[in-house]
Design a protein around this motif. Structure first.
Motif, mmCIF file in Angstrom:
data_model
loop_
_atom_site.group_PDB
_atom_site.id
_atom_site.type_symbol
_atom_site.label_atom_id
_atom_site.label_comp_id
_atom_site.label_asym_id
_atom_site.label_seq_id
_atom_site.Cartn_x
_atom_site.Cartn_y
_atom_site.Cartn_z
ATOM 1 N N SER A 167 7.517 6.251 1.512
ATOM 2 C CA SER A 167 7.380 7.319 2.500
ATOM 3 C C SER A 167 6.142 7.133 3.368
ATOM 4 N N ASN A 168 5.393 6.040 3.113
ATOM 5 C CA ASN A 168 4.194 5.689 3.883
ATOM 6 C C ASN A 168 3.056 6.704 3.760
ATOM 7 N N TRP A 169 3.058 7.464 2.666
ATOM 8 C CA TRP A 169 1.886 8.268 2.361
ATOM 9 C C TRP A 169 0.800 7.373 1.740
ATOM 10 N N GLU A 170 1.231 6.418 0.936
ATOM 11 C CA GLU A 170 0.304 5.536 0.230
ATOM 12 C C GLU A 170 0.679 4.080 0.505
ATOM 13 N N SER A 171 0.137 3.169 -0.289
ATOM 14 C CA SER A 171 0.295 1.731 -0.134
ATOM 15 C C SER A 171 -0.390 1.281 1.158
ATOM 16 N N PHE A 172 -0.257 0.023 1.520
ATOM 17 C CA PHE A 172 -1.033 -0.558 2.609
ATOM 18 C C PHE A 172 -0.565 -0.031 3.970
ATOM 19 N N GLN A 173 -1.538 0.456 4.746
ATOM 20 C CA GLN A 173 -1.264 1.052 6.046
ATOM 21 C C GLN A 173 -2.314 0.580 7.046
ATOM 22 N N ILE A 174 -2.048 0.799 8.342
ATOM 23 C CA ILE A 174 -2.984 0.435 9.400
ATOM 24 C C ILE A 174 -3.629 1.706 9.950
ATOM 25 N N LYS A 235 3.945 14.322 11.100
ATOM 26 C CA LYS A 235 5.168 14.870 11.688
ATOM 27 C C LYS A 235 6.259 13.809 11.626
ATOM 28 N N ILE A 236 7.478 14.239 11.369
ATOM 29 C CA ILE A 236 8.624 13.346 11.372
ATOM 30 C C ILE A 236 9.760 14.056 12.117
ATOM 31 N N ASP A 237 10.266 13.444 13.157
ATOM 32 C CA ASP A 237 11.273 14.074 14.029
ATOM 33 C C ASP A 237 10.810 15.438 14.509
ATOM 34 N N THR A 270 6.660 16.110 0.875
ATOM 35 C CA THR A 270 7.840 15.630 1.594
ATOM 36 C C THR A 270 8.181 14.188 1.234
ATOM 37 N N ASN A 271 9.454 13.974 0.859
ATOM 38 C CA ASN A 271 9.971 12.627 0.649
ATOM 39 C C ASN A 271 10.507 12.129 1.993
ATOM 40 N N ILE A 272 9.627 11.506 2.786
ATOM 41 C CA ILE A 272 10.005 11.043 4.126
ATOM 42 C C ILE A 272 11.058 9.942 4.038
ATOM 43 N N TYR A 273 10.982 9.127 2.991
ATOM 44 C CA TYR A 273 11.950 8.042 2.806
ATOM 45 C C TYR A 273 13.368 8.606 2.686
ATOM 46 N N ALA A 274 13.550 9.661 1.869
ATOM 47 C CA ALA A 274 14.878 10.271 1.704
ATOM 48 C C ALA A 274 15.301 10.997 2.970
#
Length: 381
Positions: A167-174, A235-237, A270-274
């Motif tokens: 969901s891009n809350w964690e792990s490697f980001q820019i 924000k998503i959509d 929020t589960n953005i991936y789902a």
């Protein structure tokens, strides 16, 4: 008699001059030996290179489940697997400015696009109160973001960490981050604020105008007991998405030989991936909430002081509901017994059990109840 006083007076003046000169010489000598105040140097370049190798042999004990825990009747149920071959470079330009690069060559075994480069960041540390980091790195949002893979207390990151990574809350980001500590003010508080794209690593550009904002606060309740709280927004959509987290870590010396403690973490949001994967028209982001919780108690006993070896036992319990109410609940039990050499886990070999229990088994997926047995090895150099 008068003639005798002249040489005596001359001798007294000469001796007094020598004494004054010697005293001045000693004074000057002490001045030269006194430590000079530390000066900021524009360039004081230093570089360190390290590497991490982690692999395992996995054996599925459940019929029709492969070595990776996926329901796949035609795949192998046992085999060797390379998890990490990381090379880490740290380059200090001076005592305030440094850069870090981390690559995982093990990702070449799959499609390496957007995978191999993990960290490429520049850090400026003018004081303990205020530091700045820019580039690609893991945003400071949770306990698992605060330490590297080689010292985690289980064989892999938690399932909630993997889900929040999707969901891009964690792990490697820019992005960019500011952080600091109030310890010099005798306040045991640390803060971390991260501002990042939220669309994964190694991207050419962001995929929307929205950005992720993550705030983490750490407070030392006791010398060995730490509390962390996290909040992230995006924000998503054009709909508001958020994630909340709280964690506690405790580590104590029971005696000269024994150490024990635990790490525990809770996440809800929020589960953005789902949400992104759903094809429903007019979908509402509030219908895609997830809940995750894990706790890892651990205990270790020193074996050999000369090579700093010890035996460590951990057992992680985790609860994860990927989508509340309409999703699938998974419960995971991961006992692990390790023999470790070096306080910083220079080398480790572990026997691991991975027990997954889902409310609903989904065919041809990893959401399938299974039992795995792993033998994992780790070397740092």
């Amino acid at each position: 008699m008068k003639n005798m006083w002249k040489p005596l007076l001359f001798s007294f003046i000469a001796l007094n001059s020598v004494s004054v000169a010697n005293a001045q010489e000693k004074k000057d000598s002490l001045k030269s030996e006194a430590p000079k105040p530390k000066e900021f140097k524009i360039f004081n370049k230093k570089a360190t290179i390290g590497a991490l190798l982690v692999g395992d042999y996995a054996n599925s004990l459940t019929k029709d489940v492969d070595m990776n825990g996926k329901h796949n009747p035609t795949a192998s149920d046992n085999g060797f697997y390379l998890v990490y071959f990381r090379v880490n470079g740290k380059f200090a330009i001076n005592d305030k400015l440094s850069a870090q690069i981390l690559v995982n060559f093990a990702d070449f075994k799959n499609d390496p696009k957007n995978k191999v480069l993990e960290i490429a960041a520049l850090k400026w540390t003018p004081s303990t109160y205020f530091n700045v980091q820019v580039g690609q790195f893991r945003p400071y949002f949770g306990l698992e973001d605060m330490y590297p893979a080689e010292i985690m207390k289980s064989y892999a990151w938690s399932n909630q960490y993997s889900l929040l990574g999707k969901s891009n809350w964690e792990s490697f980001q820019i992005g960019a981050a500011v952080s600091g500590s109030l310890s010099k003010k005798k306040i045991p508080l640390r803060y971390y604020y991260t501002f990042y794209n939220g669309n994964g690593k190694n991207q050419v550009q962001d995929n929307d105008d929205a950005k992720n904002h993550a705030l983490r606060l750490e407070y030392d309740l006791l010398p060995k007991l730490q509390l962390g709280v996290n909040k992230a927004l995006t924000k998503i959509d054009n709909q508001n998405a958020s994630m909340f987290g709280a964690d506690i870590s405790y580590n104590a010396n029971l005696s000269k030989l024994w150490k024990a403690g635990f790490n525990t973490e809770f996440k809800y949001g929020t589960n953005i991936y789902a949400f992104s994967a759903a094809t429903l028209a007019g979908k509402d982001v509030s219908d895609y909430k997830m809940t995750g919780f894990y706790i890892i108690p651990f205990i270790s006993r020193a074996i050999n002081e000369s090579n700093k070896s010890f035996i460590e036992f951990t057992c992680r319990y985790e609860y994860l509901e990927d989508v509340n109410k309409n999703g699938n609940v998974g419960r995971f039990y991961t006992p692990m017994l390790s023999y470790v050499m070096g306080e910083d886990y220079t080398s480790k070999i572990s026997l691991v059990g991975v027990i997954s229990d889902y409310n609903k088994d989904v065919a041809n997926s990893t959401q399938y109840s299974s039992n795995l047995l792993l033998l994992q090895y780790q070397i740092r150099f």
